[in-house]
Design a protein around this motif. Structure first.
Motif, PDB file in Angstrom:
ATOM      1  N   CYS A 105       0.776  -1.022  -0.331  1.00 20.56           N
ATOM      2  CA  CYS A 105       0.082  -0.191  -0.483  1.00 20.56           C
ATOM      3  C   CYS A 105       1.094   1.356  -0.082  1.00 20.56           C
ATOM      4  N   ASP A 144       0.549   3.950   0.888  1.00 19.11           N
ATOM      5  CA  ASP A 144       0.670   5.318   1.772  1.00 19.11           C
ATOM      6  C   ASP A 144       0.771   4.276   2.990  1.00 19.11           C
ATOM      7  N   ARG A 145       0.799   3.467   3.272  1.00 15.83           N
ATOM      8  CA  ARG A 145       1.079   3.031   4.481  1.00 15.83           C
ATOM      9  C   ARG A 145       2.352   3.510   5.390  1.00 15.83           C
ATOM     10  N   ASP A 161      -9.824   7.526   7.486  1.00 14.60           N
ATOM     11  CA  ASP A 161      -9.079   7.270   6.407  1.00 14.60           C
ATOM     12  C   ASP A 161      -8.046   6.519   7.370  1.00 14.60           C
ATOM     13  N   TRP A 162      -7.801   6.466   8.665  1.00 11.32           N
ATOM     14  CA  TRP A 162      -6.801   5.807   9.661  1.00 11.32           C
ATOM     15  C   TRP A 162      -7.882   4.158   9.533  1.00 11.32           C
ATOM     16  N   GLN A 193     -10.484   3.140   7.527  1.00  7.28           N
ATOM     17  CA  GLN A 193     -10.410   2.444   6.406  1.00  7.28           C
ATOM     18  C   GLN A 193      -9.298   1.625   6.707  1.00  7.28           C
ATOM     19  N   ARG A 194      -7.762   2.424   6.372  1.00  7.18           N
ATOM     20  CA  ARG A 194      -6.524   1.704   6.043  1.00  7.18           C
ATOM     21  C   ARG A 194      -6.243   0.401   6.994  1.00  7.18           C
ATOM     22  N   LYS A 215      -7.941  -2.617   6.081  1.00  6.01           N
ATOM     23  CA  LYS A 215      -7.865  -2.947   4.847  1.00  6.01           C
ATOM     24  C   LYS A 215      -6.556  -3.712   5.103  1.00  6.01           C
ATOM     25  N   LEU A 216      -5.313  -3.446   5.907  1.00  5.21           N
ATOM     26  CA  LEU A 216      -4.597  -3.910   6.873  1.00  5.21           C
ATOM     27  C   LEU A 216      -4.411  -5.167   7.156  1.00  5.21           C
ATOM     28  N   LEU A 261      -1.613   1.683  13.255  1.00  5.21           N
ATOM     29  CA  LEU A 261      -2.792   2.003  12.585  1.00  5.21           C
ATOM     30  C   LEU A 261      -3.856   2.695  13.526  1.00  5.21           C
TER      31      LEU A 261
END
Length: 140
Positions: free
Chosen positions: A2, A4-5, A21-22, A24-25, A28-29, A41
Motif C-alpha cells: 500500500c 500510503d502505509r 481514513d486511518w 479504513q486503512r 484493509k491492512l 494505525l
C-alpha cells in the motif's frame, strides 16, 4: 504494498488523513495480513475516537492477530465496558485472556458469550477447551 502505509504528515508525524481514513486503512491492512501495521494505525484512530466500537473492535482484532494478547484483552474489555451486549467482544476477551495464560480469567467472558449466542460454534468450542484445560490442571 500500500503506497500510503508510510506516508505521514510532515508536521506531526501522524499518518495522512483523518480518523476515518486511518480506520479504513487499518481494516484493509488487517484483511491483507498485516495485523501489526493495522494495530499501529488503529491505535492512533482509537486515541482520537476512544468510544468508537468499530475502531476498538478492529484494533482488538489487529492486536490479537499480531500476538499482542494483553493489549487485545484490554481493547475487548473496553468494548464490553461500553456495551455489555457485545457477544463478540466477550468471545475476543476470553480468547485473548486464554492466550496470555489466564485460563481461569478466560472462562467467564467465554461463558457469557456462549450464554448470549449458544448457537455460535466457535464460542462453545473455546469455552469447552478452557474448561477442559482447567479440569486437567486440577487433576494434576
Amino acid at each position: 504494498m500500500c503506497q500510503d502505509r508510510n506516508v505521514q504528515d510532515g508536521n506531526s508525524g501522524a499518518p495522512r488523513g483523518g480518523v476515518y481514513d486511518w480506520y479504513q486503512r487499518g481494516v484493509k491492512l488487517l484483511k491483507e495480513g498485516s495485523p501489526a501495521a493495522a494495530a499501529a494505525l488503529l491505535e492512533r484512530a482509537a486515541a482520537e475516537e476512544p468510544e468508537s466500537r468499530s475502531i476498538l473492535e478492529a484494533l482488538a482484532r489487529a492486536q490479537f492477530n499480531s500476538r499482542q494478547y494483553a493489549e487485545a484483552a484490554a481493547s475487548f474489555r473496553q468494548i464490553v465496558d461500553f456495551n455489555p451486549a457485545e457477544d463478540y467482544a466477550y468471545f475476543g476477551l476470553g480468547l485473548a485472556l486464554w492466550r496470555t495464560g489466564d485460563v481461569e480469567g478466560a472462562q467467564e467472558p467465554l461463558a457469557i458469550a456462549v450464554a448470549m449466542r449458544p448457537d455460535e460454534h466457535h464460542y462453545v468450542s473455546a469455552l469447552k477447551s478452557v474448561r477442559a484445560t482447567l479440569r486437567a490442571r486440577r487433576e494434576m
